[in-house]
Design an enzyme around this catalytic site. Structure first.
Site, PDB file in Angstrom:
ATOM      1  N   GLY A   1       9.309  -0.535   8.746  1.00 49.89           N
ATOM      2  CA  GLY A   1       8.722  -0.413   7.405  1.00 49.89           C
ATOM      3  C   GLY A   1       9.217   0.765   6.595  1.00 49.89           C
ATOM      4  O   GLY A   1       9.270   0.700   5.370  1.00 49.89           O
ATOM      5  N   GLU A   2       9.565   1.854   7.250  1.00 47.17           N
ATOM      6  CA  GLU A   2       9.842   3.089   6.509  1.00 47.17           C
ATOM      7  C   GLU A   2      11.270   3.597   6.604  1.00 47.17           C
ATOM      8  O   GLU A   2      11.789   4.210   5.661  1.00 47.17           O
ATOM      9  CB  GLU A   2       8.849   4.170   6.960  1.00 47.17           C
ATOM     10  CG  GLU A   2       7.488   3.906   6.362  1.00 47.17           C
ATOM     11  CD  GLU A   2       6.334   4.439   7.178  1.00 47.17           C
ATOM     12  OE1 GLU A   2       5.707   5.392   6.742  1.00 47.17           O
ATOM     13  OE2 GLU A   2       6.050   3.890   8.256  1.00 47.17           O
TER      14      GLU A   2
ATOM     15  N   ILE B   1       0.357  -5.673   5.884  1.00 47.60           N
ATOM     16  CA  ILE B   1       0.452  -4.974   4.601  1.00 47.60           C
ATOM     17  C   ILE B   1       1.393  -5.706   3.646  1.00 47.60           C
ATOM     18  O   ILE B   1       1.511  -5.346   2.473  1.00 47.60           O
ATOM     19  CB  ILE B   1       0.867  -3.506   4.849  1.00 47.60           C
ATOM     20  CG1 ILE B   1       0.874  -2.670   3.572  1.00 47.60           C
ATOM     21  CG2 ILE B   1       2.200  -3.420   5.529  1.00 47.60           C
ATOM     22  CD1 ILE B   1       1.106  -1.193   3.790  1.00 47.60           C
TER      23      ILE B   1
ATOM     24  N   GLY C   1       9.897  -1.194  14.884  1.00 49.96           N
ATOM     25  CA  GLY C   1       9.294  -1.248  13.537  1.00 49.96           C
ATOM     26  C   GLY C   1      10.222  -0.710  12.466  1.00 49.96           C
ATOM     27  O   GLY C   1      10.981   0.226  12.708  1.00 49.96           O
TER      28      GLY C   1
ATOM     29  N   ASN D   1      12.192 -10.197  13.843  1.00 49.87           N
ATOM     30  CA  ASN D   1      12.412 -11.165  12.763  1.00 49.87           C
ATOM     31  C   ASN D   1      13.425 -10.581  11.782  1.00 49.87           C
ATOM     32  O   ASN D   1      13.063  -9.850  10.856  1.00 49.87           O
ATOM     33  CB  ASN D   1      11.089 -11.467  12.058  1.00 49.87           C
ATOM     34  CG  ASN D   1      11.232 -12.568  11.019  1.00 49.87           C
ATOM     35  OD1 ASN D   1      12.344 -12.913  10.614  1.00 49.87           O
ATOM     36  ND2 ASN D   1      10.117 -13.107  10.585  1.00 49.87           N
ATOM     37  N   PRO D   2      14.719 -10.881  11.980  1.00 47.26           N
ATOM     38  CA  PRO D   2      15.751 -10.255  11.142  1.00 47.26           C
ATOM     39  C   PRO D   2      15.559 -10.534   9.647  1.00 47.26           C
ATOM     40  O   PRO D   2      15.961  -9.728   8.825  1.00 47.26           O
ATOM     41  CB  PRO D   2      17.051 -10.898  11.644  1.00 47.26           C
ATOM     42  CG  PRO D   2      16.735 -11.393  13.008  1.00 47.26           C
ATOM     43  CD  PRO D   2      15.282 -11.758  13.009  1.00 47.26           C
TER      44      PRO D   2
ATOM     45  N   GLY E   1       0.822  -1.203   0.000  1.00 47.76           N
ATOM     46  CA  GLY E   1       0.000   0.000   0.000  1.00 47.76           C
ATOM     47  C   GLY E   1       0.859   1.258   0.000  1.00 47.76           C
ATOM     48  O   GLY E   1       0.527   2.242  -0.630  1.00 47.76           O
ATOM     49  N   PHE E   2       1.960   1.218   0.747  1.00 43.42           N
ATOM     50  CA  PHE E   2       2.903   2.344   0.852  1.00 43.42           C
ATOM     51  C   PHE E   2       2.247   3.616   1.374  1.00 43.42           C
ATOM     52  O   PHE E   2       2.776   4.706   1.194  1.00 43.42           O
ATOM     53  CB  PHE E   2       3.583   2.613  -0.498  1.00 43.42           C
ATOM     54  CG  PHE E   2       4.377   1.451  -1.030  1.00 43.42           C
ATOM     55  CD1 PHE E   2       5.406   0.902  -0.280  1.00 43.42           C
ATOM     56  CD2 PHE E   2       4.093   0.895  -2.262  1.00 43.42           C
ATOM     57  CE1 PHE E   2       6.146  -0.176  -0.759  1.00 43.42           C
ATOM     58  CE2 PHE E   2       4.820  -0.186  -2.743  1.00 43.42           C
ATOM     59  CZ  PHE E   2       5.851  -0.717  -1.988  1.00 43.42           C
TER      60      PHE E   2
HETATM   61 MO1  MOS Z   1       2.790   4.523   5.815  1.00 40.95          MO
HETATM   62  S1  MOS Z   1       3.037   6.132   4.563  1.00 40.95           S
HETATM   63  O1  MOS Z   1       2.383   5.293   7.255  1.00 40.95           O
HETATM   64  O2  MOS Z   1       1.590   3.596   5.125  1.00 40.95           O
END
Ligand code: MOS
Length: 744
Positions: free
Chosen positions: A703-704, A461, A701, A630-631, A233-234
């Site tokens: 993800g970003e 996601i 976390g 989880n590396p 989704g990003f």
């Molecule tokens: Mo992220 S831009 O918080 O899905």
């Protein structure tokens, strides 16, 4: 009795991997129902105008067509309550709310037919006439002189800048970039009386449910939103977009299930994008490199549908030690679709500007850019009354990365590092991203069939959420992964967070751990109270739980009983516990601390001047994101983000046709993202310091954070190789042809 090493911190393959690789995982558009019909939107071919005539006669007489919905017949749709954080919508207005077109590609009607082909054909013959209105579709945001919002301020940055011995004053531009998840937005809507279920591709089923209930005017309990899997989704799928309500109204009107799946071109106009940013950076420093002043004044485009602030100043106020600082923000409207957060919103474009400025300042000072970071390393959060950081290791990220990359061998002279007919450039930049625990609830359940289940209204996601949740249960209970069910992606589950902000892992793990503790406690009570169990009659402090078995403390688990046998003896179907995460702002261990993740990016580019070929040839990235659960999944997130950063640095830009306002490269043919061929070896290292402010596991976390800092490290490396300063992304061949560096 040997205790097996904890699964926390062990590279663990995705538990949902087989479902995905065999095609069994159902994404939104995969849901099919009897009598299902197909909806195809009609979109505006102008950027600004008023609809003066909309003729659906031809479309309605096409084979298989059942309904054409538009402003004139959609019926009442409502807006969501402004400021209601539980009901955040993407666009302020509802679908077909008026007859004004505010951007190319805006939905003006939707055709529903028996088949997708019939709906597509009929959508093409809906006739519309527009009265043109003036449109702002130019990409440059220009010399904005209006009001600015002060985001953060300390000291007197203007006076300090004026008197600083060494200065950097430059503007950095990032273009509109479009989210390109592989899975298209889609809604499949099924009504049962006055109850509705939406199969969605949503990063937040709980919020989506409330929004849809408000938009359709239904009690919230009548709406259910399901998202079992996302093809990413990003950020584009954080909040609902108008097509969901369009499909819902059609399905209610026709009393048949409706599927509406966008095509890739629609993905470029109607479901968000990262807005353009123009960021003015001013840095003042002493001759030995101490920062004296920092100004970061940014502007981003918004649309006529929203007041979107990209938030470029997120990391600027705390990343470096500087006594005089201000960050300001402003927005300029364009006749484009509404922007939306895109992976690392704010910080990623913001750090592109700040870190580019730091690299240029280092060159102006004649100081190594790594050294400049170390000189200005922040020891506390100077933007928040000098409160301490919970766990901050930016300097170690830089030093570890430098060692792995071989930064010490860098010859700073432009175009000086050559091998095999190629010229190499090296650059670096820092990264940062928010961290916090959001409030959420999870339930953990021992089931009579010998399985353990965890439920939370969040979603995976695509990052590995299913797997890290299972790891926590395995860690807490010793039950093997193949006996754990992780149930997510349904708004009827206990309240869980959006899959956004890289916040799910750090937040939900605590609720799961708490729920597991609670479930174990109840199971032990049940066991002690049940005749025939090995712990019957034991007092609670004498009962233990190991690897799925209840037993007397001090005795081997084999002498106890498996939880399924306890449930059978007690004639119970299940025993469960509910766990909650205390949000950071209420948590005494977190609320007076400044929580962030950090990273350092080291990039090598190779430049072949004869053919003007620039490619990223090596990346070393070091990430400080708390404990890594989880590396394997985490390294996958970071390298994926680095690939996206290569796209940001060298390829990505959404270009609007200056005649129509159409995203002219709005397809996978024309919009360039980094692919395998663009991606070098990426070396990912985690520092792996648990953050004591993040709860039991100390995870933050990932993800970003991996995207932050890549683009400025690339432009620094490009400068080092070619002598060309590129301050407007992406780096293009046209920029590089200005290079005077030639092959010898
Ligand atoms: Mo992220 S831009 O918080 O899905």
């Amino acid at each position: 009795m040997s205790t097996p090493a904890s699964i926390i911190g062990t590279p663990t393959p995705r538990i949902d991997g087989p479902l995905k690789t065999t095609g069994a995982a159902q994404y939104a558009a995969d849901f099919h129902f009897d009598r299902l019909v197909h909806a195809v939107p009609v979109t505006a071919p102008v950027a600004s105008g008023r609809i003066v005539r909309l003729d659906t006669t031809a479309a309605e007489s096409m084979p298989g067509v059942l309904l054409v919905l538009h402003h004139g017949n959609i019926g009442p749709l409502y807006r969501t309550v402004p400021g209601d954080d539980n009901a955040t919508n993407s666009e302020g207005r509802s679908a077909f709310e008026d007859e004004i077109v505010r951007h190319w590609g805006q939905y003006i009607a939707v055709v529903i037919a028996e088949t997708l082909e019939q709906a597509t054909a009929a959508a093409a013959v809906v006739r519309v006439e527009y009265e043109p209105q003036p449109a702002s579709i130019e990409s440059a945001l220009g010399n904005y002189t209006g009001k600015r919002k002060s985001i953060s301020k300390r000291g007197d940055p203007d006076a300090a800048f004026a008197s600083a011995p060494v200065k950097l004053d430059a503007t950095y531009i990032t273009p509109i970039e479009t989210h390109n998840p592989i899975e298209m937005h889609a809604s499949v809507v099924v009504w049962d009386g006055d109850r509705v279920t939406l199969y969605e591709t949503s990063q937040g089923v709980v919020n989506h449910r409330v929004v849809i209930s408000q938009v359709l005017g239904l009690p919230v309990e009548n709406v259910r939103v399901v998202t079992r899997f996302l093809g990413s989704g990003f950020g584009g799928k954080l909040f609902p977009w108008p097509h969901a309500a369009m499909a819902a109204v059609a399905a209610r009107r026709l009393k048949r299930p409706v599927k509406l799946s966008l095509d890739r071109r629609m993905m470029f106009s109607s479901v968000g994008y990262r807005p353009r940013t123009e960021q003015h950076i001013r840095l003042g420093a002493s001759k030995d490199g101490k920062l004296l002043a920092l100004r970061h004044d940014y502007i981003n485009n918004s649309s006529l549908l929203d007041d979107f602030d990209e938030g470029c100043g997120e990391a600027t106020p705390y990343l470096y030690s500087v006594a005089n600082l201000e960050v300001t923000s402003a927005q300029v409207r364009r006749n484009f679709g509404a922007p939306m957060w895109m992976r690392g919103p704010g910080a990623v474009p913001g750090l592109y500007a700040l870190e580019s400025g730091m690299n240029e300042l280092a060159d102006a000072l004649g100081i190594d850019p790594l050294q400049l970071r170390i000189i200005n390393d922040a020891k506390k959060d100077e933007s928040k009354n000098n409160i301490p950081f919970s766990s901050s290791h930016l300097r170690e990220c830089f030093e570890t990365g430098a060692k792995k990359f071989g930064w010490g061998r860098r010859n700073p002279a432009i175009g000086s590092m050559r091998r095999d007919g190629k010229i190499f450039g090296w650059g670096l930049a820092g990264a940062s991203w928010v961290a916090m625990c959001l409030p959420c609830t999870a339930t953990v359940e021992f089931c009579s069939n010998g399985r353990v289940a965890v439920r939370c209204g969040t979603q995976d996601i695509g990052t590995g959420t299913y797997t890290v949740f299972a790891q926590v249960l395995n860690d807490k209970m010793g039950v093997s992964l193949d006996r754990i069910d992780v149930i997510l992606g349904d708004s009827s589950l206990p309240q869980g967070p959006m899959s956004g902000g890289s916040l799910v892992t750090g937040s939900v793990l605590n609720a799961i751990a708490d729920g597991a503790d609670e479930a174990i406690k109840r199971l032990q009570q049940v066991a002690a109270a049940t005749e025939g169990t090995p712990v019957h009659g034991a007092s609670p402090e004498n009962v233990d739980f190991t690897r799925g078995r209840v037993h007397i403390k001090g005795q081997p688990p084999e002498k106890g009983a498996a939880f399924a046998d306890i449930l059978a003896a007690a004639r119970l179907n299940r025993v469960s516990g509910e766990g909650k995460t205390v949000p950071s702002w209420d948590d005494p261990k977190a609320k007076d601390l400044s929580l962030h993740s950090y990273g350092a990016q080291f990039v090598e580019v190779e430049w072949e001047p004869d053919i003007a070929r620039m490619r990223v040839s090596r990346v070393v990235t070091v990430i400080d994101a708390g404990l890594i659960v989880n590396p394997r999944a985490a390294a996958n997130q970071i390298s994926g983000a680095v690939v996206m950063g290569i796209g940001m640095g060298l390829l990505e830009e959404t270009v609007h046709d200056q005649r129509t306002g159409q995203p002219i490269n709005g397809s996978f043919v024309d919009y360039l993202v980094a692919t395998c061929a663009d991606s070098p070896e990426i070396d990912v290292t985690f520092l792996n310091y648990p953050d004591p402010a993040m709860g039991e596991y100390g995870a933050r976390g990932v993800g970003e954070i991996g995207l932050a800092g890549v683009a400025p490290a690339i432009t620094a490396a490009v400068y080092h190789a070619t002598g060309v300063r590129v301050r407007q992304l992406p780096v293009r061949i046209e920029h590089l042809l200005q290079s005077n560096i030639v092959r010898i």
